[in-house]
Write a protein that holds these residues in place. Sequence first.
Motif, PDB file in Angstrom:
ATOM      1  N   ASP A  60      59.556 -14.116 -11.703  1.00  0.00           N
ATOM      2  CA  ASP A  60      58.843 -12.962 -11.154  1.00  0.00           C
ATOM      3  C   ASP A  60      57.616 -13.409 -10.372  1.00  0.00           C
ATOM      4  O   ASP A  60      57.394 -12.992  -9.236  1.00  0.00           O
ATOM      5  N   GLU A  61      56.820 -14.266 -10.984  1.00  0.00           N
ATOM      6  CA  GLU A  61      55.599 -14.723 -10.342  1.00  0.00           C
ATOM      7  C   GLU A  61      55.894 -15.584  -9.117  1.00  0.00           C
ATOM      8  O   GLU A  61      55.210 -15.478  -8.092  1.00  0.00           O
ATOM      9  N   ILE A  62      56.915 -16.431  -9.213  1.00  0.00           N
ATOM     10  CA  ILE A  62      57.291 -17.275  -8.075  1.00  0.00           C
ATOM     11  C   ILE A  62      57.770 -16.410  -6.918  1.00  0.00           C
ATOM     12  O   ILE A  62      57.388 -16.631  -5.761  1.00  0.00           O
ATOM     13  N   LEU A  63      58.593 -15.401  -7.209  1.00  0.00           N
ATOM     14  CA  LEU A  63      59.072 -14.509  -6.150  1.00  0.00           C
ATOM     15  C   LEU A  63      57.915 -13.764  -5.507  1.00  0.00           C
ATOM     16  O   LEU A  63      57.846 -13.653  -4.273  1.00  0.00           O
ATOM     17  N   GLU A 104      60.476  -4.284  -7.859  1.00  0.00           N
ATOM     18  CA  GLU A 104      60.383  -3.078  -7.025  1.00  0.00           C
ATOM     19  C   GLU A 104      60.194  -1.847  -7.912  1.00  0.00           C
ATOM     20  O   GLU A 104      59.335  -1.002  -7.654  1.00  0.00           O
ATOM     21  N   ALA A 105      60.981  -1.757  -8.984  1.00  0.00           N
ATOM     22  CA  ALA A 105      60.891  -0.607  -9.889  1.00  0.00           C
ATOM     23  C   ALA A 105      59.508  -0.528 -10.553  1.00  0.00           C
ATOM     24  O   ALA A 105      59.013   0.566 -10.823  1.00  0.00           O
ATOM     25  N   GLU A 106      58.884  -1.680 -10.786  1.00  0.00           N
ATOM     26  CA  GLU A 106      57.546  -1.724 -11.393  1.00  0.00           C
ATOM     27  C   GLU A 106      56.454  -1.414 -10.377  1.00  0.00           C
ATOM     28  O   GLU A 106      55.274  -1.330 -10.734  1.00  0.00           O
ATOM     29  N   GLY A 107      56.819  -1.268  -9.117  1.00  0.00           N
ATOM     30  CA  GLY A 107      55.850  -0.943  -8.078  1.00  0.00           C
ATOM     31  C   GLY A 107      55.108  -2.134  -7.503  1.00  0.00           C
ATOM     32  O   GLY A 107      54.131  -1.968  -6.779  1.00  0.00           O
ATOM     33  N   GLN A 119      64.766  -6.332   2.834  1.00  0.00           N
ATOM     34  CA  GLN A 119      63.639  -7.242   2.844  1.00  0.00           C
ATOM     35  C   GLN A 119      62.574  -6.702   1.908  1.00  0.00           C
ATOM     36  O   GLN A 119      62.466  -5.493   1.701  1.00  0.00           O
ATOM     37  N   TYR A 120      61.801  -7.623   1.356  1.00  0.00           N
ATOM     38  CA  TYR A 120      60.799  -7.255   0.370  1.00  0.00           C
ATOM     39  C   TYR A 120      59.406  -7.630   0.850  1.00  0.00           C
ATOM     40  O   TYR A 120      59.217  -8.618   1.551  1.00  0.00           O
ATOM     41  N   SER A 121      58.440  -6.831   0.455  1.00  0.00           N
ATOM     42  CA  SER A 121      57.034  -7.118   0.711  1.00  0.00           C
ATOM     43  C   SER A 121      56.248  -6.699  -0.524  1.00  0.00           C
ATOM     44  O   SER A 121      56.738  -5.942  -1.366  1.00  0.00           O
ATOM     45  N   ILE A 122      55.039  -7.205  -0.621  1.00  0.00           N
ATOM     46  CA  ILE A 122      54.177  -6.875  -1.755  1.00  0.00           C
ATOM     47  C   ILE A 122      53.714  -5.426  -1.617  1.00  0.00           C
ATOM     48  O   ILE A 122      53.251  -5.022  -0.562  1.00  0.00           O
ATOM     49  N   ASP A 123      53.847  -4.653  -2.673  1.00  0.00           N
ATOM     50  CA  ASP A 123      53.415  -3.262  -2.666  1.00  0.00           C
ATOM     51  C   ASP A 123      52.084  -3.092  -3.396  1.00  0.00           C
ATOM     52  O   ASP A 123      51.231  -2.343  -2.969  1.00  0.00           O
ATOM     53  N   ASP A 124      51.899  -3.791  -4.503  1.00  0.00           N
ATOM     54  CA  ASP A 124      50.665  -3.704  -5.289  1.00  0.00           C
ATOM     55  C   ASP A 124      50.050  -5.102  -5.353  1.00  0.00           C
ATOM     56  O   ASP A 124      50.368  -5.900  -6.246  1.00  0.00           O
ATOM     57  N   ALA A 125      49.199  -5.401  -4.396  1.00  0.00           N
ATOM     58  CA  ALA A 125      48.624  -6.745  -4.288  1.00  0.00           C
ATOM     59  C   ALA A 125      47.820  -7.128  -5.527  1.00  0.00           C
ATOM     60  O   ALA A 125      47.891  -8.269  -5.984  1.00  0.00           O
ATOM     61  N   ALA A 126      47.071  -6.206  -6.087  1.00  0.00           N
ATOM     62  CA  ALA A 126      46.248  -6.519  -7.262  1.00  0.00           C
ATOM     63  C   ALA A 126      47.122  -6.882  -8.458  1.00  0.00           C
ATOM     64  O   ALA A 126      46.833  -7.851  -9.176  1.00  0.00           O
ATOM     65  N   ALA A 127      48.197  -6.124  -8.688  1.00  0.00           N
ATOM     66  CA  ALA A 127      49.094  -6.423  -9.809  1.00  0.00           C
ATOM     67  C   ALA A 127      49.810  -7.748  -9.583  1.00  0.00           C
ATOM     68  O   ALA A 127      49.965  -8.544 -10.515  1.00  0.00           O
ATOM     69  N   ALA A 128      50.233  -8.003  -8.350  1.00  0.00           N
ATOM     70  CA  ALA A 128      50.910  -9.263  -8.034  1.00  0.00           C
ATOM     71  C   ALA A 128      49.964 -10.437  -8.242  1.00  0.00           C
ATOM     72  O   ALA A 128      50.332 -11.451  -8.849  1.00  0.00           O
TER      73      ALA A 128
END
Length: 153
Positions: A60-63, A104-107, A119-128
Amino acid sequence: MTTDTTVGETPDEQLTPLGGTDRPEVESGTIPEPLLSSVIEDVADGDLTVDDGLVTQSLDEILLAMIALADDETHGTGLMEELSRLFDADLSPGTVYPRLHDLEAEGQLRMHELVQTKQYSIDDAAAAESKIEDAMYQHLAIGLFLHASLDGV
């Protein structure tokens, strides 16, 4: 440092995440410069071989980190190719895609439907950032412990 319970049903999913968030300050120079330089060079050159299980544990963190750093190619196939290039990890689509869907489901990720791919992008930068930082700290702590134990071997 404590360990939480094992999660997941399949061997790929059965992880034992480390728990605890109390972090002492890491002193500058704690990591020996030759060791740090060697690891950085190996990662940059794609010469690092990491056990697939370790990659899976922190997938998860690596992705999240790979997507945050990517200019493009944030679709599942591109991410799997990058995992292979960076860590010599051979993970199945059945391991990677469910994790992308969960993030994605976790936001934490946003999915963009294209014609033949997503394609995927970061949605919640603080959580990531928090998730990546927690994983980094835990891996660093284990690495420093293992490095310090070499003198006793």
